[in-house]
Design an enzyme around this catalytic site. Sequence first.
Site, PDB file in Angstrom:
ATOM      1  CE  LYS A 174      47.981-104.518 -67.212  1.00 28.88           C
ATOM      2  NZ  LYS A 174      46.953-103.736 -67.855  1.00 28.88           N
ATOM      3  CG  HIS A 221      39.605-104.663 -67.178  1.00 33.59           C
ATOM      4  ND1 HIS A 221      40.630-103.957 -66.601  1.00 33.59           N
ATOM      5  CD2 HIS A 221      38.478-103.994 -66.878  1.00 33.59           C
ATOM      6  CE1 HIS A 221      40.144-102.897 -66.000  1.00 33.59           C
ATOM      7  NE2 HIS A 221      38.843-102.884 -66.154  1.00 33.59           N
TER       8      HIS A 221
END
Length: 423
Positions: free
Chosen positions: A193, A321
């Site tokens: 991330k 996701h």
Amino acid sequence: MSRIESITITPIAFRDPPLLNVYGVHEPWALRTIIEVHTESGHYGLGETYGDTQTIQQLRSVAPALKGLDIYQLNSIRQRIQDTIELPDPDAGLEIAPGTLGATTVPRIFSAFEVACLDAMGKITGRPVYDLLGGKVRDRVDYSAYLFYKFGRHQFTDDPWVDRWGEALTPDQIVQQARKMIDEYGFRSIKLKAGVFEPAQEIEALKALRAAFPDHPLRIDPNGGWSVETTLSLLSELDTELLQYLEDPAPGQSGMSQVSAATPIPLATNMCVIGDFHLRSAMEQNAVQVILSDHHYWGGLKATQDLAYFCKVWNIGVSMHSNSHLGISLMAMTHAAATIENLSYACDTHYPWQDEEVIKGGKITFTEGAVEVTDAPGLGVALDQTALAQLAHNYDTCGIRARDDVSEMRKYIPDWKGTVPRF
Ligand code: GKR
Ligand code: MG
């Protein structure tokens, strides 16, 4: 006997580490809602979805209208939701494009009930959910190690709890986090991330990961945190050897399409294609080469299969996701993923970041980075009522009513903006 007798909707909260992203930092508690659909035959099915006030109100507002409907008649259930749901005020700024409020609200609310009905159908018939979706094409679903920059602990809470992952603010600490996660879970792909630090530092972290894990496919996801210009300037540092795909570098389909024209690296998204209404323009602009589904807003497990078929027709990749979630969502993802022949990549999961559970038996285990597809009826999980009561108590007392990473970050950095792109 398969008619809905009652629905129980329970908001819950569980501890969440201070994970950083482009918008800010995760608050000490993550919210979800657990849905129990009870049938006249005495069976029940489970769903899990977002736990913000708006979602809870919408779930509660449609639940009475579903009473008496047959759990097998999912099309009627969807229609009933569409007919009864009160859409948010179009002037509240929640509409993605004119006319899309219903297109985003109905799938999100239907999904929670669809999963619960499929679970109940499975429990009644003795069949796993994957059988109700047409049968599995794999016995194990691979997930990726989902790495986050993070603070060592939450600073602005009285709760003495400290997560077990430690601080991760440097490339070395990210590699340590990856090692711990891979040692414990056996993941064979890695997602970082990003959008948190200057892109050069994040690319340094990627390169450190590549050196430490030469055989693990890597992805980076700045959540639209880089402008098109910044992304284009970074492409000389990125190639298909380093990256399996590049996830949402720049915001919006037009920005993604400009990046896409300049690189052979596939671009993936869970941000600029979030519903059917986005598909046509995304394909026309060649904005993305991988669509990451999320059954919680795509409209459920069957809608995820439909999306996968679309991706097959267009010869693009499909995967999933995730957001902070517990085991009901993990098993819903796993059953759907088990049926999708063209699932192209290991799915993301936040699951390692959560210690708590709401299902009997505690946390689901991963073997070599994968969840085994269970042959047990339904989703293969049962509700732990004691755990549910504890997590519901957390919700009542935690004071959080909608995820707000921006405000949480302003406690650390008062003039924090939390807007994208950042760089
Ligand atoms: O939990 O901070 C986070 C993630 O950034 C999440 O909100 C995203 O929805 O994981 C997601 C993603 O792939 O963009
Ligand atoms: Mg993403």
